[in-house]
Write a protein that holds these residues in place. Structure first.
Motif, short mmCIF file in Angstrom:
data_model
loop_
_atom_site.label_atom_id
_atom_site.label_comp_id
_atom_site.label_asym_id
_atom_site.label_seq_id
_atom_site.Cartn_x
_atom_site.Cartn_y
_atom_site.Cartn_z
N UNK A 201 0.80 -1.11 -0.08
CA UNK A 201 -0.10 -0.19 0.00
C UNK A 201 0.87 1.44 0.19
N UNK A 202 1.70 1.31 0.84
CA UNK A 202 2.93 2.38 1.00
C UNK A 202 3.67 2.59 -0.35
N UNK A 203 4.03 1.65 -0.98
CA UNK A 203 4.91 1.61 -2.08
C UNK A 203 3.87 2.28 -3.32
N UNK A 204 2.72 1.69 -3.46
CA UNK A 204 1.78 2.20 -4.38
C UNK A 204 1.40 3.69 -4.35
N UNK A 205 1.31 3.99 -3.05
CA UNK A 205 0.82 5.28 -2.74
C UNK A 205 1.94 6.36 -2.96
N UNK A 206 3.20 5.97 -2.55
CA UNK A 206 4.24 6.76 -2.92
C UNK A 206 4.40 7.03 -4.64
N UNK A 207 4.38 5.82 -5.32
CA UNK A 207 4.46 5.73 -6.56
C UNK A 207 3.57 6.61 -7.27
N UNK A 208 2.21 6.35 -6.78
CA UNK A 208 1.44 7.52 -7.39
C UNK A 208 1.43 9.01 -7.15
N UNK A 209 1.82 9.29 -5.90
CA UNK A 209 2.27 10.45 -5.26
C UNK A 209 3.37 11.07 -6.32
N UNK A 210 4.46 10.28 -6.59
CA UNK A 210 5.41 10.89 -7.26
C UNK A 210 5.02 11.09 -8.85
#
Length: 127
Positions: A113-122
């Motif tokens: 979840x955190x990895x996906x959120x960070x990628x989306x945020x970037x």
């Protein structure tokens, strides 16, 4: 209730991670390291010039490290706030929430979840 508290903790972690600009600051440190390696391999520079560049880069990297360390700690504090708040108001003891969070399945799911959120945020930040 535990899942909600953990979810809030993860959201606070993600928000702090983004607000504190951890990825761009880490990229700056990496770029400094790469530039320094290029200077060290530059045959057109004399040893004194290389030494000066390396010393300057070392100081910059030490500042970057301290900056990342402080921001990383603040990110962890942000994640701890919902857990501590839930404990203080009597919703769920912090030790039970932490025990849940330390289960392997929860760690794996949360990491995704955190990895996906960070990628989306970037990706959103680039646009």
């Amino acid at each position: 209730m535990t899942v909600i508290i953990v979810g809030l903790s993860v959201l606070c972690f993600i928000a702090a991670f983004q607000v504190l600009n951890l990825v761009p600051r880490a990229r700056t440190a990496i770029a400094t390291s790469r530039a320094t390696a290029a200077v060290m391999g530059d045959k057109s520079l004399d040893e004194d010039a290389k030494e000066a560049a390396v010393q300057k880069a070392a100081l910059s990297l030490m500042k970057n490290f301290l900056d990342l360390l402080i921001r990383g700690a603040l990110t962890l504090v942000a994640a701890w706030v919902p857990i501590q708040a839930a404990d203080m108001i009597g919703l769920k003891p912090a030790d039970e929430t932490m025990a849940f969070m330390l289960r392997l399945d929860v760690i794996l799911i949360t990491s995704v979840i955190v990895t996906v959120a960070v990628i989306i945020g970037l990706r959103v930040a680039k646009k």
